[in-house]
Structures are given as structure tokens and as C-alpha cells.
Scaffold this motif. Structure first.
Motif, PDB file in Angstrom:
ATOM      1  N   THR A 128       0.855  -1.176   0.000  1.00  0.00           N
ATOM      2  CA  THR A 128       0.000   0.000   0.000  1.00  0.00           C
ATOM      3  C   THR A 128       0.899   1.236   0.000  1.00  0.00           C
ATOM      4  O   THR A 128       1.852   1.296   0.779  1.00  0.00           O
ATOM      5  N   PRO A 129       0.668   2.198  -0.890  1.00  0.00           N
ATOM      6  CA  PRO A 129       1.525   3.394  -0.917  1.00  0.00           C
ATOM      7  C   PRO A 129       1.676   3.999   0.477  1.00  0.00           C
ATOM      8  O   PRO A 129       0.691   4.279   1.156  1.00  0.00           O
ATOM      9  N   GLY A 130       2.923   4.163   0.891  1.00  0.00           N
ATOM     10  CA  GLY A 130       3.214   4.661   2.226  1.00  0.00           C
ATOM     11  C   GLY A 130       3.577   3.576   3.214  1.00  0.00           C
ATOM     12  O   GLY A 130       4.091   3.859   4.304  1.00  0.00           O
ATOM     13  N   ASP A 185      -7.752   3.451   4.549  1.00  0.00           N
ATOM     14  CA  ASP A 185      -8.555   4.251   3.619  1.00  0.00           C
ATOM     15  C   ASP A 185      -7.780   4.535   2.329  1.00  0.00           C
ATOM     16  O   ASP A 185      -8.368   4.589   1.245  1.00  0.00           O
ATOM     17  N   ARG A 186      -6.474   4.703   2.445  1.00  0.00           N
ATOM     18  CA  ARG A 186      -5.670   4.920   1.248  1.00  0.00           C
ATOM     19  C   ARG A 186      -5.711   3.677   0.353  1.00  0.00           C
ATOM     20  O   ARG A 186      -5.815   3.781  -0.860  1.00  0.00           O
ATOM     21  N   LEU A 187      -5.635   2.501   0.957  1.00  0.00           N
ATOM     22  CA  LEU A 187      -5.702   1.271   0.166  1.00  0.00           C
ATOM     23  C   LEU A 187      -7.048   1.158  -0.537  1.00  0.00           C
ATOM     24  O   LEU A 187      -7.117   0.761  -1.706  1.00  0.00           O
ATOM     25  N   VAL A 222     -12.230  -2.517   1.999  1.00  0.00           N
ATOM     26  CA  VAL A 222     -11.316  -1.836   1.078  1.00  0.00           C
ATOM     27  C   VAL A 222     -11.624  -2.156  -0.378  1.00  0.00           C
ATOM     28  O   VAL A 222     -10.993  -1.600  -1.285  1.00  0.00           O
ATOM     29  N   GLY A 223     -12.594  -3.049  -0.625  1.00  0.00           N
ATOM     30  CA  GLY A 223     -13.006  -3.344  -1.991  1.00  0.00           C
ATOM     31  C   GLY A 223     -12.252  -4.478  -2.655  1.00  0.00           C
ATOM     32  O   GLY A 223     -12.260  -4.600  -3.895  1.00  0.00           O
ATOM     33  N   ALA A 224     -11.580  -5.344  -1.859  1.00  0.00           N
ATOM     34  CA  ALA A 224     -10.840  -6.474  -2.420  1.00  0.00           C
ATOM     35  C   ALA A 224     -11.769  -7.665  -2.641  1.00  0.00           C
ATOM     36  O   ALA A 224     -12.873  -7.734  -2.100  1.00  0.00           O
ATOM     37  N   ASP A 225     -11.293  -8.628  -3.436  1.00  0.00           N
ATOM     38  CA  ASP A 225     -12.058  -9.839  -3.709  1.00  0.00           C
ATOM     39  C   ASP A 225     -11.738 -10.956  -2.728  1.00  0.00           C
ATOM     40  O   ASP A 225     -12.577 -11.825  -2.471  1.00  0.00           O
ATOM     41  N   ALA A 226     -10.514 -10.987  -2.216  1.00  0.00           N
ATOM     42  CA  ALA A 226     -10.091 -12.069  -1.337  1.00  0.00           C
ATOM     43  C   ALA A 226      -8.872 -11.631  -0.550  1.00  0.00           C
ATOM     44  O   ALA A 226      -8.261 -10.607  -0.841  1.00  0.00           O
ATOM     45  N   SER A 227      -8.523 -12.437   0.466  1.00  0.00           N
ATOM     46  CA  SER A 227      -7.316 -12.176   1.249  1.00  0.00           C
ATOM     47  C   SER A 227      -6.549 -13.478   1.414  1.00  0.00           C
ATOM     48  O   SER A 227      -7.076 -14.569   1.189  1.00  0.00           O
TER      49      SER A 227
END
Length: 247
Positions: A128-130, A185-187, A222-227
């Protein structure tokens, strides 16, 4: 998720010769090995660390086990020691740099004895940026390479860096790591931009890292499909996503 857990993942595991019901054995690497490696990384020379790892390899342990059961736990242990003020930031930084070097040398030795021809789908892996924690991403990259994926590593500093990459190249899956809540939130913003600007409009997004192990509910947030919790699981989940998106 029920379909993925009950049908897709077991089929993929069987294809790769892994029983979907049996847990992965931690054969050959002990907790004492992990603690010793962490202490050597903090206190010993590079040559001493190399000899220690080679001695463990000599037990006949495969690369997958070394990555999952030795290097990754050692990195986590260093983090715990830092949090408990058993070592300072400089100590941990030097130790993780040594661990990165061990990873490169270890995978190079295995690559020299195997035929590595990445011909599979493309995956973009980025922090993730940062984000400052990058070692886990290096481990995950190796698992994707061993599975035949074409891997692009991106230590993105800004959201624009990620967008530029997904505009330039079509990726089947994009993966991000996150260690804590500060950049959550950035991710979410980055993932939204990936879906908007990606050359592949059906791109899959997978996330991992300590943040999602502690808060699995953040995956959808965060809007991902899976982890995934480790490199092996990341590959399996991404293969599942790839098949589902094709369907």
C-alpha cells in the motif's frame, strides 16, 4: 465465498497434489530455529547467518517450507521484539535487510536446480503506498514465481504509481499488503482506482498482511475480492479468482 471454499480451492489443491483436508506439515523447522535465526540476524555477521540457513537446508527441507516456516516467522518475531522494546528500529532495519539478502540467495540456489519458465497469468504485487513493511511481499512474490505466474513487484510510493502500472500492462490479479489501520482508507482508494483504470476490466484484487489477519472484515471494506495469510494461500486464492473471472 462458500463456492470458493467448498469447490474451487479444493479442486485447485488436488490439481497441485495437495490434500484439501490435510493441514500443511511443519516438518523440519522448529520454533527454536526461528528464534535462533532472528537472534543471528540481529547479532551475527552475514556469513554466520548464511551458514545457519544452509545447515537447515541440509536437512532436506524444501523452499516452500523454508519460506513459510523459517523466514516469515523470523520476520514476524523481529517485529514483536521491536514492539516489546527488545531491540530498536536500527537493529530491526539491519536484520530485515539481512533477511532480504538471505531470501535472494536462497531462491537463487533453488532456481539454479529447477526449470523456471514463467508463462502463466500476470500478477502485480505492491505494498500500500506509504507502507514500510515490505519483506512479506518479497516472500509472496517467490510463491507466485514458483507457480509459474509472471510477477511484477511494485514498491509504490503513490496511488498514481499503481495506476500508471495497471494502465501500462494487463494483470489478471493485483495484490496489496497492509500492516495496520493507518493506511486502510488509502488502500481502499487505490483499489477503487485500479478497478477504474486497469487495462483488464475484470481484474481480481487480493490483499494480505497483518491488518487483514487481525480484521478479516476489512477485505470487503477496502473493496478487495479475497485475502491470504501467506504466499501459498495467495497463489491458491489468485488461481481461484482467475478461474472465476474467466467464467
Amino acid at each position: 465465498m462458500r463456492t470458493i471454499e467448498s469447490e474451487v480451492i479444493p479442486r485447485l489443491l488436488l490439481i497441485h497434489g495437495v490434500s484439501p483436508t490435510a493441514p500443511r506439515a511443519r516438518s523440519g523447522v522448529t520454533d527454536a530455529d526461528v528464534e535462533l535465526l532472528a537472534s543471528h540476524l540481529l547479532a551475527r555477521s552475514d556469513d554466520f547467518v548464511d551458514e545457519f540457513v544452509i545447515d537447515i537446508e541440509a536437512r532436506g527441507i524444501d523452499l516452500e517450507t523454508l519460506l513459510l516456516d523459517l523466514l516469515a516467522p523470523s520476520a514476524r518475531l523481529l517485529g514483536v521484539m521491536w514492539e516489546q522494546d527488545l531491540c530498536d528500529f536500527t537493529d530491526v532495519t539491519i536484520a530485515l535487510a539481512r533477511l532480504q539478502r538471505v531470501l535472494r540467495k536462497m531462491t537463487a540456489r533453488f532456481e539454479s536446480t529447477e526449470e523456471w519458465m514463467p508463462s502463466g497469468p500476470a500478477v502485480l504485487l505492491s505494498v500500500t503506498p506509504g507502507e514500510q513493511h515490505t519483506f512479506g511481499l518479497s516472500l509472496v512474490s517467490e510463491f507466485f514465481r514458483r507457480a509459474g505466474w509472471s510477477v511484477v513487484d511494485e514498491l509504490a510510493e503513490t496511488e498514481e504509481d499503481v495506476v500508471r502500472r495497471v494502465r501500462q500492462q494487463s494483470f489478471t490479479v493485483v495484490g496489496f499488503s497492509l500492516s495496520g489501520e493507518l493506511l486502510r482508507d488509502r488502500l481502499a482508494s487505490v483499489i477503487k482506482s485500479v478497478r477504474k483504470f486497469s487495462r483488464n476490466k475484470n481484474v481480481g484484487v487480493i490483499v494480505g498482511g497483518a491488518a487483514f489477519q487481525e480484521h478479516p472484515e476489512w477485505v470487503s471494506l477496502v473493496g478487495a475480492d479475497a485475502s491470504a495469510n501467506d504466499g501459498l494461500e495467495a497463489v491458491v486464492q489468485s488461481q481461484s479468482l482467475s478461474q472465476l473471472l474467466k467464467a
